[in-house]
Design a protein around this motif. Structure first.
Motif, PDB file in Angstrom:
ATOM      1  N   SER A 153       0.810  -1.209   0.000  1.00  0.00           N
ATOM      2  CA  SER A 153       0.000   0.000   0.000  1.00  0.00           C
ATOM      3  C   SER A 153       0.849   1.267   0.000  1.00  0.00           C
ATOM      4  CB  SER A 153      -0.912   0.013   1.231  1.00  0.00           C
ATOM      5  OG  SER A 153      -1.667   1.200   1.277  1.00  0.00           O
ATOM      6  N   LEU A 154       0.495   2.196  -0.901  1.00  0.00           N
ATOM      7  CA  LEU A 154       1.128   3.514  -1.007  1.00  0.00           C
ATOM      8  C   LEU A 154       2.607   3.439  -1.381  1.00  0.00           C
ATOM      9  CD1 LEU A 154      -0.569   5.268   2.057  1.00  0.00           C
ATOM     10  CD2 LEU A 154      -1.258   5.358  -0.338  1.00  0.00           C
ATOM     11  N   SER A 155       3.048   2.284  -1.861  1.00  0.00           N
ATOM     12  CA  SER A 155       4.416   2.161  -2.392  1.00  0.00           C
ATOM     13  C   SER A 155       4.444   2.740  -3.803  1.00  0.00           C
ATOM     14  CB  SER A 155       4.830   0.694  -2.431  1.00  0.00           C
ATOM     15  OG  SER A 155       4.019  -0.026  -3.352  1.00  0.00           O
ATOM     16  N   ASN A 156       5.647   2.899  -4.358  1.00  0.00           N
ATOM     17  CA  ASN A 156       5.754   3.396  -5.731  1.00  0.00           C
ATOM     18  C   ASN A 156       4.968   2.514  -6.697  1.00  0.00           C
ATOM     19  OD1 ASN A 156       7.398   5.682  -5.316  1.00  0.00           O
ATOM     20  ND2 ASN A 156       9.230   4.413  -5.205  1.00  0.00           N
ATOM     21  N   GLY A 179      -7.632   8.420  -0.010  1.00  0.00           N
ATOM     22  CA  GLY A 179      -6.937   7.837  -1.151  1.00  0.00           C
ATOM     23  C   GLY A 179      -7.752   6.826  -1.924  1.00  0.00           C
ATOM     24  N   ASN A 180      -9.009   6.608  -1.538  1.00  0.00           N
ATOM     25  CA  ASN A 180      -9.865   5.695  -2.289  1.00  0.00           C
ATOM     26  C   ASN A 180     -10.168   6.290  -3.664  1.00  0.00           C
ATOM     27  OD1 ASN A 180     -10.213   3.889  -0.034  1.00  0.00           O
ATOM     28  ND2 ASN A 180     -11.672   5.362   0.817  1.00  0.00           N
ATOM     29  N   LEU A 181     -10.006   5.489  -4.714  1.00  0.00           N
ATOM     30  CA  LEU A 181     -10.344   5.922  -6.067  1.00  0.00           C
ATOM     31  C   LEU A 181     -11.783   5.520  -6.358  1.00  0.00           C
ATOM     32  CD1 LEU A 181      -7.128   4.807  -7.979  1.00  0.00           C
ATOM     33  CD2 LEU A 181      -7.674   7.086  -7.088  1.00  0.00           C
ATOM     34  N   LEU A 185       1.250   4.330  12.875  1.00  0.00           N
ATOM     35  CA  LEU A 185       1.786   3.012  12.522  1.00  0.00           C
ATOM     36  C   LEU A 185       2.969   3.174  11.581  1.00  0.00           C
ATOM     37  CD1 LEU A 185      -1.540   1.076  11.826  1.00  0.00           C
ATOM     38  CD2 LEU A 185      -0.070   0.863  13.844  1.00  0.00           C
ATOM     39  N   THR A 186       3.960   2.303  11.718  1.00  0.00           N
ATOM     40  CA  THR A 186       5.162   2.400  10.883  1.00  0.00           C
ATOM     41  C   THR A 186       5.389   1.114  10.106  1.00  0.00           C
ATOM     42  OG1 THR A 186       6.595   1.639  12.684  1.00  0.00           O
ATOM     43  CG2 THR A 186       6.281   4.017  12.454  1.00  0.00           C
ATOM     44  N   ASP A 187       6.047   1.226   8.969  1.00  0.00           N
ATOM     45  CA  ASP A 187       6.418   0.045   8.204  1.00  0.00           C
ATOM     46  C   ASP A 187       7.803  -0.429   8.626  1.00  0.00           C
ATOM     47  OD1 ASP A 187       8.268   1.743   6.997  1.00  0.00           O
ATOM     48  OD2 ASP A 187       7.225   1.808   5.068  1.00  0.00           O
ATOM     49  N   SER A 188       8.335  -1.446   7.960  1.00  0.00           N
ATOM     50  CA  SER A 188       9.615  -2.033   8.357  1.00  0.00           C
ATOM     51  C   SER A 188      10.784  -1.072   8.186  1.00  0.00           C
ATOM     52  CB  SER A 188       9.886  -3.304   7.541  1.00  0.00           C
ATOM     53  OG  SER A 188       9.915  -3.006   6.151  1.00  0.00           O
ATOM     54  N   ALA A 189      10.610  -0.042   7.368  1.00  0.00           N
ATOM     55  CA  ALA A 189      11.667   0.950   7.160  1.00  0.00           C
ATOM     56  C   ALA A 189      11.541   2.130   8.117  1.00  0.00           C
ATOM     57  CB  ALA A 189      11.645   1.451   5.720  1.00  0.00           C
ATOM     58  N   GLY A 190      10.515   2.105   8.986  1.00  0.00           N
ATOM     59  CA  GLY A 190      10.318   3.192   9.938  1.00  0.00           C
ATOM     60  C   GLY A 190       9.462   4.331   9.420  1.00  0.00           C
ATOM     61  N   THR A 191       8.885   4.171   8.230  1.00  0.00           N
ATOM     62  CA  THR A 191       8.020   5.208   7.664  1.00  0.00           C
ATOM     63  C   THR A 191       6.632   5.126   8.287  1.00  0.00           C
ATOM     64  OG1 THR A 191       9.183   5.095   5.545  1.00  0.00           O
ATOM     65  CG2 THR A 191       7.014   6.142   5.542  1.00  0.00           C
ATOM     66  N   LYS A 192       6.150   6.241   8.795  1.00  0.00           N
ATOM     67  CA  LYS A 192       4.816   6.271   9.378  1.00  0.00           C
ATOM     68  C   LYS A 192       3.754   6.297   8.280  1.00  0.00           C
ATOM     69  CE  LYS A 192       5.977   8.563  13.742  1.00  0.00           C
ATOM     70  NZ  LYS A 192       5.684   9.743  14.606  1.00  0.00           N
ATOM     71  N   ALA A 246       1.267  11.348   2.928  1.00  0.00           N
ATOM     72  CA  ALA A 246       1.740  12.643   2.437  1.00  0.00           C
ATOM     73  C   ALA A 246       2.565  12.464   1.167  1.00  0.00           C
ATOM     74  CB  ALA A 246       2.553  13.339   3.522  1.00  0.00           C
ATOM     75  N   PHE A 247       3.370  11.389   1.116  1.00  0.00           N
ATOM     76  CA  PHE A 247       4.163  11.071  -0.079  1.00  0.00           C
ATOM     77  C   PHE A 247       3.256  10.842  -1.283  1.00  0.00           C
ATOM     78  CE2 PHE A 247       6.101   7.781  -2.815  1.00  0.00           C
ATOM     79  CZ  PHE A 247       7.240   8.462  -3.225  1.00  0.00           C
ATOM     80  N   ALA A 248       2.045  10.309  -1.022  1.00  0.00           N
ATOM     81  CA  ALA A 248       1.073  10.056  -2.084  1.00  0.00           C
ATOM     82  C   ALA A 248       0.172  11.259  -2.331  1.00  0.00           C
ATOM     83  CB  ALA A 248       0.228   8.840  -1.731  1.00  0.00           C
ATOM     84  N   ASP A 249       0.572  12.429  -1.832  1.00  0.00           N
ATOM     85  CA  ASP A 249      -0.179  13.682  -2.001  1.00  0.00           C
ATOM     86  C   ASP A 249      -1.546  13.645  -1.330  1.00  0.00           C
ATOM     87  OD1 ASP A 249       1.846  14.963  -3.444  1.00  0.00           O
ATOM     88  OD2 ASP A 249       1.151  14.090  -5.330  1.00  0.00           O
ATOM     89  N   LEU A 250      -1.618  12.930  -0.204  1.00  0.00           N
ATOM     90  CA  LEU A 250      -2.826  12.913   0.606  1.00  0.00           C
ATOM     91  C   LEU A 250      -2.557  13.661   1.900  1.00  0.00           C
ATOM     92  CD1 LEU A 250      -3.725   9.138   0.187  1.00  0.00           C
ATOM     93  CD2 LEU A 250      -4.932  11.062  -0.887  1.00  0.00           C
TER      94      LEU A 250
END
Length: 417
Positions: free
Chosen positions: A36-39, A65-67, A157-164, A170-174
């Motif tokens: 989810s929300l990855s490139n 982010g729902n389309l 919540l964070t992923d395995s890389a520490g990204t919340k 926000a990276f996905a422009d949300l």
């Protein structure tokens, strides 16, 4: 109004879109990874937007982010009939889980639009954000937001890389602070019908292409820790042992019987031993139990019986035990009017009305908090899912989508509901 079951989607077009989406996030092992929300998932979203636009739908992205692709109806202000699913995947996944529901929904609305078929209620297909919960550890994020059950603490919540999660959005422009605005009312959404692969072997055993879910299992996830005494494997006589593993084995056999008697399912999915050496009697055993049932009362009874069985096995061997609940969800019952519409559509396309309980969770679980739900299941080869070998045939995918399109039009023309 169309004759029930007369609508047919383009099976070739649906299959082509499934294959094309499956290329996005394809990994060297033959599977697909689109967290989810990855490139990869953001690229896939653009593909979905393009398909929705090609289908003649009005497309928007909500605050979660729902389309959403929408086909307006004849009656102004009428609540929508909604279908959809997700396109995020587990790691090394197959190409059908979630994707079939989104692509089948787009194809259904495209067919209705191309044929100029009138319908009173508007129709929508939704590609939900993060159903799987793999990246951040919590699923149904988009459908929860739409149903109004969003918890702001999820943003931490964070992923395995520490990204919340909030950072990923926000990276996905949300804007994470606006997610609550994605919630909708019961008047705005009158029904939700999801098309999904079965992810099990029931339909294959029955020899049927598609089934109708009357309910979705609720679940209770428990973690049990049994503690005894770690001793030398050779010098400790059997009668002097306090072995938590043998107690756990006894308990698990009892739990298997409890599930069978209650008509549910029980699974011990993880097991850890300490100290974990071949020549040492374990001093502690920690294991998880996944309990599932279609009825809330029966699920509760199963949980009580399982806890009693664990306590009894531990007491018989002089062990201490602790049990904690990791997660849980109540069973979800499908709406009778939607089940009836699906059954009518099955008959119209030449399929039997095969009723079954859905054992896996889907966005329909969260959407049940907002509106009536129904679920069309499509046969999975060998019951394999969340794996590169996941497979549903072109014919079965087409059959499921044909049931979906006819169900949607039936519900869209039923203004009494």
């Amino acid at each position: 109004m169309n004759k029930t079951g007369s609508l047919r989607i383009s099976g070739g077009r649906l299959w082509e879109s499934i294959q094309e989406l499956g290329k996005i996030g394809a990994d060297p092992h033959g599977g697909v990874t689109r967290l989810s929300l990855s490139n990869e998932e953001l690229i896939a979203r653009q593909f979905i937007i393009r398909l929705m636009e090609e289908a003649g739908l009005a497309v928007r992205q909500d605050e979660a982010g729902n389309l959403i692709g929408r086909l307006e109806g004849e009656r102004q202000g009428a609540g929508a009939i909604v279908t959809g699913s997700h396109i995020d995947t587990v790691i090394h996944a197959g190409i059908f889980d979630g994707a079939l529901g989104v692509l089948g929904g787009i194809e259904a609305l495209r067919t209705i639009n191309e044929q100029g078929l009138k319908h009173d209620r508007p129709l929508e297909v939704i590609c939900f954000t993060d159903e799987e919960g793999v990246r951040f550890g919590a699923g149904y994020l988009g459908s929860r937001a739409m149903a109004g059950t969003w918890d702001g603490n999820l943003l931490e919540l964070t992923d395995s890389a520490g990204t919340k999660l909030g950072e990923a959005m926000a990276f996905a422009d949300l804007n994470p602070q606006l997610i609550s605005l994605a919630s909708r009312s019961r008047e705005a959404v009158k029904a939700y019908v999801e098309l999904h692969i079965e992810q099990g072997r029931v339909l294959e055993e029955l020899g049927e292409a598609a089934g109708i879910a009357t309910a979705i299992y609720g679940h209770s996830w428990l973690e049990a820790s049994m503690r005894g005494r770690a001793d030398h494997a050779g010098t400790t006589p059997m009668k002097l042992r306090q072995d938590p593993l043998t107690a756990a084995a006894e308990a698990l056999l009892a739990i298997e019987q409890i599930a069978a008697e209650q008509g549910g399912v029980a699974t011990a999915g993880t097991l850890k031993l300490a100290p974990g050496a071949i020549n040492v009697i374990p001093g502690e055993v920690i294991f998880t139990i996944d309990l599932r049932h279609e009825a809330a009362e029966s699920l509760a009874q199963m949980e009580l019986a399982v806890k009693a069985a664990l306590a009894s096995s531990a007491a018989a061997r002089g062990l201490s035990i602790s049990i904690r609940t990791i997660d849980g969800a109540q069973p979800v019952q499908s709406s009778k009017r939607i089940v009836d519409a699906i059954a009518s559509s099955c008959a119209g396309v030449g399929l039997p009305d095969t009723y079954m309980v859905c054992g896996a969770g889907h966005d329909a679980v969260a959407m049940n908090q907002l509106t009536d739900i129904g679920l069309i299941l499509v046969r999975s080869r060998d019951g394999i899912s969340h794996h590169p070998l996941e497979w549903s045939s072109p014919e079965d995918c087409e059959a499921g989508a044909n049931v979906l399109v006819n169900t949607l039009i039936l519900l869209a023309n039923d203004l009494d509901s």
